[in-house]
Design a protein around this motif. Structure first.
Motif: not given
Length: 348
Positions: A238, A257, A263
């Motif tokens: 990221g 992303e 994440l």
């Protein structure tokens, strides 16, 4: 740092998979959300006999009777100081490759002349460090809790008693922040920051940055993926915590992303993919981790990797997740990405 693991990999495996990408997740899990960094600089000292003071990014002020000369530093910081004319003779962190050559993180330093207290993760010879009689230890920090990078948790307290430490934050900010802090640090240690080599490097970095901004604006459809390769896992970074990616994004680079929810498992750093699923994201350019602990593109044998459009188009470039924080060493990485975007074919 505790032994907590937010993802099902050993800390050694996380380091091999991406270091700042992987291990940063564990560090983040051990820290807190407060920002204890300081933007204040230091008092410059031109004479070794002068008292020395420096306030680091933990808010800790180190005071010594004179400018330190027996400095021990994380190899990347030592390489940056070397670019400013400050020679550090004691280092720790990836300094030499298996064949004895300079690691990518050693910059222009002559590694044969360095005292290396630890070349790999969790390795730090405290006895040799004590015998060296260090005046100060300098390293980076990849979390908000002030964890000193590459200082082993098991021996951190012993190391701390032997010399004061300075921490430079490379966490959740653009690279211009640590560049400025290391500039201030070098100046405080007596470096001539008006030297032509120094001022030219800063100018070239600024010019490279403008070139990247222009390239990103001219090619907004070009998607860039930041990856790191391990034997069984491919990591997609990221862009919100890494100093280089945050800066590139601010200049307009269009990054692939992973979602925030994905994440979250790594503390915000990366998404791990099996090699079978390495084609999950569409990208026109792939930036690959250049550190020696990771598998380099030329050595990746997985068929799924070779079938990626960006790989087939030859649009794979190197990336330094732990860039040496001197302007001189950061010029190339900015120029490389600018050139890649300027010349990339749309393949995603």
């Amino acid at each position: 740092m505790s032994n907590a693991r937010p993802v099902p990999f050993t800390r050694r495996g996380l380091l091999a998979a991406g270091g700042a990408l992987g291990l940063g997740a564990a560090l983040a899990a051990c820290g807190d959300d407060s920002d204890t960094s300081s933007s204040s600089g230091s008092t410059a000292s031109a004479k070794a006999s002068d008292a020395w003071t420096f306030k680091d990014d933990r808010g800790t002020t180190v005071k010594l009777d004179k400018v330190p000369t027996k400095i021990v530093a994380f190899v990347g910081v030592a390489a940056a100081l070397y670019d400013y004319g400050i020679e550090v003779k004691g280092v720790f962190g990836p300094t030499k490759t298996k064949d004895g050559k300079a690691d990518v993180q050693a910059g222009d330093m002559d590694v044969s002349k360095l005292t290396v207290f630890g070349n790999v993760w969790d390795q730090f010879n405290v006895e040799e460090y004590a015998a060296f009689a260090p005046e100060v230890l300098i390293t980076t920090m990849f979390d908000s809790a002030g964890t000193l990078w590459y200082v082993p948790a098991a021996s951190a307290s012993k190391i701390a008693k032997l010399a004061p430490s300075v921490g430079i934050s490379v966490y959740d900010r653009q690279i211009t922040a640590p560049l400025q802090r290391v500039w201030e640090l070098a100046e405080s240690l007596g470096a001539d920051m008006t030297a032509t080599k120094v001022t030219d490097a800063k100018k070239k970095f600024e010019e490279a940055s403008e070139r990247l901004r222009t390239a990103a604006k001219a090619h907004p459809d070009i998607k860039v993926l930041a990856g790191s390769a391990a034997q069984d896992v491919f990591y997609v970074s990221g862009s919100n915590l890494s100093i280089d990616l945050e800066y590139f994004k601010a200049l307009g680079v269009n990054f692939v992303e992973p979602s925030a929810s994905v994440l979250k498992a790594s503390g915000g750093w990366y998404e791990s993919l099996s090699w079978e699923n390495v084609d999950k994201y569409k990208a026109d350019i792939i930036m690959m981790d250049d550190r020696t602990a990771t598998i380099q593109p030329a050595d990746i044998t997985e068929a799924t990797w070779k079938k990626l459009p960006a790989v087939k188009a030859g649009q794979v470039i190197s990336r330094s997740p732990e860039p040496i924080p001197s302007y001189d060493k950061c010029v190339a990485m900015v120029e490389n990405l600018a050139k890649a975007i300027e010349t990339a074919k749309k393949v995603s």
